[in-house]
Scaffold this motif. Structure first.
Motif, mmCIF file in Angstrom:
data_model
loop_
_atom_site.group_PDB
_atom_site.id
_atom_site.type_symbol
_atom_site.label_atom_id
_atom_site.label_comp_id
_atom_site.label_asym_id
_atom_site.label_seq_id
_atom_site.Cartn_x
_atom_site.Cartn_y
_atom_site.Cartn_z
ATOM 1 N N THR A 161 33.748 -25.327 161.649
ATOM 2 C CA THR A 161 34.908 -26.030 162.228
ATOM 3 C C THR A 161 34.455 -27.237 163.036
ATOM 4 O O THR A 161 35.038 -28.319 162.923
ATOM 5 C CB THR A 161 35.722 -25.064 163.116
ATOM 6 O OG1 THR A 161 36.147 -23.961 162.316
ATOM 7 C CG2 THR A 161 36.922 -25.759 163.712
ATOM 8 N N ILE A 162 33.408 -27.057 163.822
ATOM 9 C CA ILE A 162 32.917 -28.168 164.650
ATOM 10 C C ILE A 162 32.368 -29.291 163.776
ATOM 11 O O ILE A 162 32.705 -30.460 163.962
ATOM 12 C CB ILE A 162 31.864 -27.675 165.663
ATOM 13 C CG1 ILE A 162 32.523 -26.780 166.718
ATOM 14 C CG2 ILE A 162 31.158 -28.849 166.331
ATOM 15 C CD1 ILE A 162 31.546 -26.033 167.607
ATOM 16 N N LEU A 163 31.529 -28.931 162.801
ATOM 17 C CA LEU A 163 30.871 -29.961 161.983
ATOM 18 C C LEU A 163 31.807 -30.634 160.988
ATOM 19 O O LEU A 163 31.646 -31.817 160.695
ATOM 20 C CB LEU A 163 29.672 -29.366 161.249
ATOM 21 C CG LEU A 163 28.499 -28.948 162.121
ATOM 22 C CD1 LEU A 163 27.385 -28.358 161.262
ATOM 23 C CD2 LEU A 163 27.979 -30.123 162.936
ATOM 24 N N ARG A 164 32.768 -29.904 160.442
ATOM 25 C CA ARG A 164 33.642 -30.451 159.401
ATOM 26 C C ARG A 164 34.919 -31.092 159.929
ATOM 27 O O ARG A 164 35.527 -31.890 159.231
ATOM 28 C CB ARG A 164 34.015 -29.366 158.395
ATOM 29 C CG ARG A 164 32.851 -28.774 157.674
ATOM 30 C CD ARG A 164 32.276 -29.767 156.726
ATOM 31 N NE ARG A 164 31.181 -29.143 155.999
ATOM 32 C CZ ARG A 164 30.712 -29.627 154.892
ATOM 33 N NH1 ARG A 164 31.203 -30.711 154.379
ATOM 34 N NH2 ARG A 164 29.713 -29.016 154.296
ATOM 35 N N ILE A 193 35.893 -31.233 163.971
ATOM 36 C CA ILE A 193 35.885 -31.764 165.340
ATOM 37 C C ILE A 193 34.917 -32.936 165.487
ATOM 38 O O ILE A 193 35.275 -33.971 166.043
ATOM 39 C CB ILE A 193 35.596 -30.637 166.348
ATOM 40 C CG1 ILE A 193 36.775 -29.646 166.328
ATOM 41 C CG2 ILE A 193 35.376 -31.202 167.745
ATOM 42 C CD1 ILE A 193 36.592 -28.409 167.149
ATOM 43 N N LYS A 194 33.700 -32.799 164.970
ATOM 44 C CA LYS A 194 32.728 -33.900 165.066
ATOM 45 C C LYS A 194 33.253 -35.172 164.396
ATOM 46 O O LYS A 194 33.255 -36.237 165.013
ATOM 47 C CB LYS A 194 31.385 -33.481 164.480
ATOM 48 C CG LYS A 194 30.347 -34.581 164.551
ATOM 49 C CD LYS A 194 29.020 -34.157 163.952
ATOM 50 C CE LYS A 194 28.015 -35.297 164.031
ATOM 51 N NZ LYS A 194 26.733 -34.922 163.436
ATOM 52 N N PRO A 195 33.739 -35.110 163.132
ATOM 53 C CA PRO A 195 34.250 -36.343 162.529
ATOM 54 C C PRO A 195 35.471 -36.900 163.252
ATOM 55 O O PRO A 195 35.669 -38.113 163.317
ATOM 56 C CB PRO A 195 34.615 -35.948 161.098
ATOM 57 C CG PRO A 195 34.154 -34.573 160.883
ATOM 58 C CD PRO A 195 33.702 -34.011 162.184
ATOM 59 N N LEU A 196 36.293 -36.016 163.828
ATOM 60 C CA LEU A 196 37.464 -36.471 164.585
ATOM 61 C C LEU A 196 37.028 -37.237 165.824
ATOM 62 O O LEU A 196 37.534 -38.338 166.095
ATOM 63 C CB LEU A 196 38.325 -35.261 164.972
ATOM 64 C CG LEU A 196 39.555 -35.540 165.818
ATOM 65 C CD1 LEU A 196 40.538 -36.430 165.064
ATOM 66 C CD2 LEU A 196 40.218 -34.232 166.225
ATOM 67 N N GLY A 231 29.793 -40.950 169.893
ATOM 68 C CA GLY A 231 30.787 -40.233 170.678
ATOM 69 C C GLY A 231 30.620 -38.728 170.699
ATOM 70 O O GLY A 231 31.211 -38.050 171.529
ATOM 71 N N PHE A 232 29.810 -38.182 169.802
ATOM 72 C CA PHE A 232 29.625 -36.731 169.712
ATOM 73 C C PHE A 232 28.156 -36.401 169.882
ATOM 74 O O PHE A 232 27.306 -36.945 169.192
ATOM 75 C CB PHE A 232 30.109 -36.222 168.349
ATOM 76 C CG PHE A 232 29.991 -34.737 168.186
ATOM 77 C CD1 PHE A 232 31.029 -33.904 168.573
ATOM 78 C CD2 PHE A 232 28.847 -34.170 167.645
ATOM 79 C CE1 PHE A 232 30.932 -32.533 168.419
ATOM 80 C CE2 PHE A 232 28.741 -32.797 167.490
ATOM 81 C CZ PHE A 232 29.785 -31.976 167.878
ATOM 82 N N GLU A 233 27.862 -35.515 170.804
ATOM 83 C CA GLU A 233 26.494 -35.052 171.025
ATOM 84 C C GLU A 233 26.455 -33.553 170.778
ATOM 85 O O GLU A 233 27.141 -32.790 171.463
ATOM 86 C CB GLU A 233 26.053 -35.378 172.455
ATOM 87 C CG GLU A 233 24.744 -34.781 172.881
ATOM 88 C CD GLU A 233 23.536 -35.305 172.121
ATOM 89 O OE1 GLU A 233 22.532 -34.586 172.070
ATOM 90 O OE2 GLU A 233 23.598 -36.407 171.555
ATOM 91 N N GLY A 234 25.689 -33.131 169.777
ATOM 92 C CA GLY A 234 25.551 -31.718 169.459
ATOM 93 C C GLY A 234 24.218 -31.191 169.952
ATOM 94 O O GLY A 234 23.187 -31.835 169.768
ATOM 95 N N GLN A 235 24.250 -30.032 170.602
ATOM 96 C CA GLN A 235 23.033 -29.439 171.133
ATOM 97 C C GLN A 235 23.012 -27.939 170.845
ATOM 98 O O GLN A 235 24.058 -27.307 170.757
ATOM 99 C CB GLN A 235 22.931 -29.663 172.642
ATOM 100 C CG GLN A 235 22.871 -31.110 173.041
ATOM 101 C CD GLN A 235 22.838 -31.299 174.546
ATOM 102 O OE1 GLN A 235 22.778 -30.350 175.314
ATOM 103 N NE2 GLN A 235 22.884 -32.551 174.969
ATOM 104 N N CYS A 236 21.803 -27.400 170.737
ATOM 105 C CA CYS A 236 21.594 -25.964 170.536
ATOM 106 C C CYS A 236 20.364 -25.541 171.337
ATOM 107 O O CYS A 236 19.470 -26.354 171.582
ATOM 108 C CB CYS A 236 21.338 -25.651 169.065
ATOM 109 S SG CYS A 236 22.766 -25.865 168.027
ATOM 110 N N PRO A 237 20.294 -24.252 171.714
ATOM 111 C CA PRO A 237 19.104 -23.789 172.435
ATOM 112 C C PRO A 237 17.846 -23.771 171.558
ATOM 113 O O PRO A 237 16.760 -24.018 172.050
ATOM 114 C CB PRO A 237 19.454 -22.360 172.859
ATOM 115 C CG PRO A 237 20.903 -22.200 172.636
ATOM 116 C CD PRO A 237 21.338 -23.243 171.667
ATOM 117 N N ALA A 292 31.341 -38.956 174.187
ATOM 118 C CA ALA A 292 32.639 -38.544 174.707
ATOM 119 C C ALA A 292 32.782 -37.033 174.626
ATOM 120 O O ALA A 292 33.570 -36.439 175.346
ATOM 121 C CB ALA A 292 33.754 -39.208 173.908
ATOM 122 N N ALA A 293 32.003 -36.399 173.752
ATOM 123 C CA ALA A 293 32.086 -34.952 173.567
ATOM 124 C C ALA A 293 30.679 -34.369 173.475
ATOM 125 O O ALA A 293 29.806 -34.922 172.826
ATOM 126 C CB ALA A 293 32.845 -34.623 172.296
#
Length: 184
Positions: A105-108, A110-113, A122-128, A176-177
């Motif tokens: 859901t996030i990748l398909r 929310i991120k493109p939105l 505008g989108f920064e994705g992070q993981c441990p 932004a996110a």
């Protein structure tokens, strides 16, 4: 967009000329407004449909799209929103069991939105973990805050200085996110 406007003007001019001559106006061709110009709600719905999301996933996207739609409307319907938005921030936490579609859901959707209305930064994705960060198309949390294998975990050494501070600002300020995935 200029081409679509030009086509619409040409169609309107041809119809007006036909009416002035007394001819029957030709069938008017509907020119769709580009999806982005209709706002985050329309783009979010389109992304949900394209990603084949279920009702719960669509609800999650609608939380983000609804807030973006309000921001976009307050900003005058501008194509790109400033990442340093002074309005209300939206904080969302998606919880669910493994395999329920949080990352999808996030990748398909929310991120493109987010990137559609705030630009590519505008989108920064992070993981441990590194494996999660690669899957998520982001970076590890410790890398994002400037920690590396030689970093000290003593409180007095955790402050950001010099090049590390500049690196973290380049990552976080334009975003932004911020999405953190695969947190157990």
């Amino acid at each position: 967009m200029a081409i679509a406007c030009e086509v619409a003007v040409n169609v309107a001019d041809a119809s007006l000329a036909a009416m002035r001559r007394g001819d029957e106006p030709s069938e008017v061709t509907e020119i769709p407004i580009p999806l982005r110009l209709r706002g985050p709600g329309a783009v979010g719905w389109h992304l949900c449909q394209a990603a084949n999301l279920n009702d719960e996933q669509i609800d999650a996207v609608s939380l983000v799209a609804g807030q973006l739609q309000r921001m976009w409307s307050k900003h005058g319907g501008s194509e790109l929103l400033p990442s340093s938005w002074d309005g209300e921030n939206l904080q969302v936490m998606f919880l669910g069991g493994g395999g329920c579609g949080k990352t999808h859901t996030i990748l398909r959707a929310i991120k493109p939105l987010i990137e559609c209305f705030f630009g590519r930064g505008g989108f920064e994705g992070q993981c441990p973990s590194n494996a999660g960060a690669r899957l998520f198309g982001g970076r590890t949390i410790h890398n994002s805050i400037g920690l590396n294998a030689t970093s000290s975990m003593k409180v007095e050494h955790l402050g950001l200085k010099g090049k590390t501070r500049t690196k973290v600002e380049k990552i976080t300020v334009p975003a932004a996110a911020l999405a953190i995935d695969e947190v157990s």
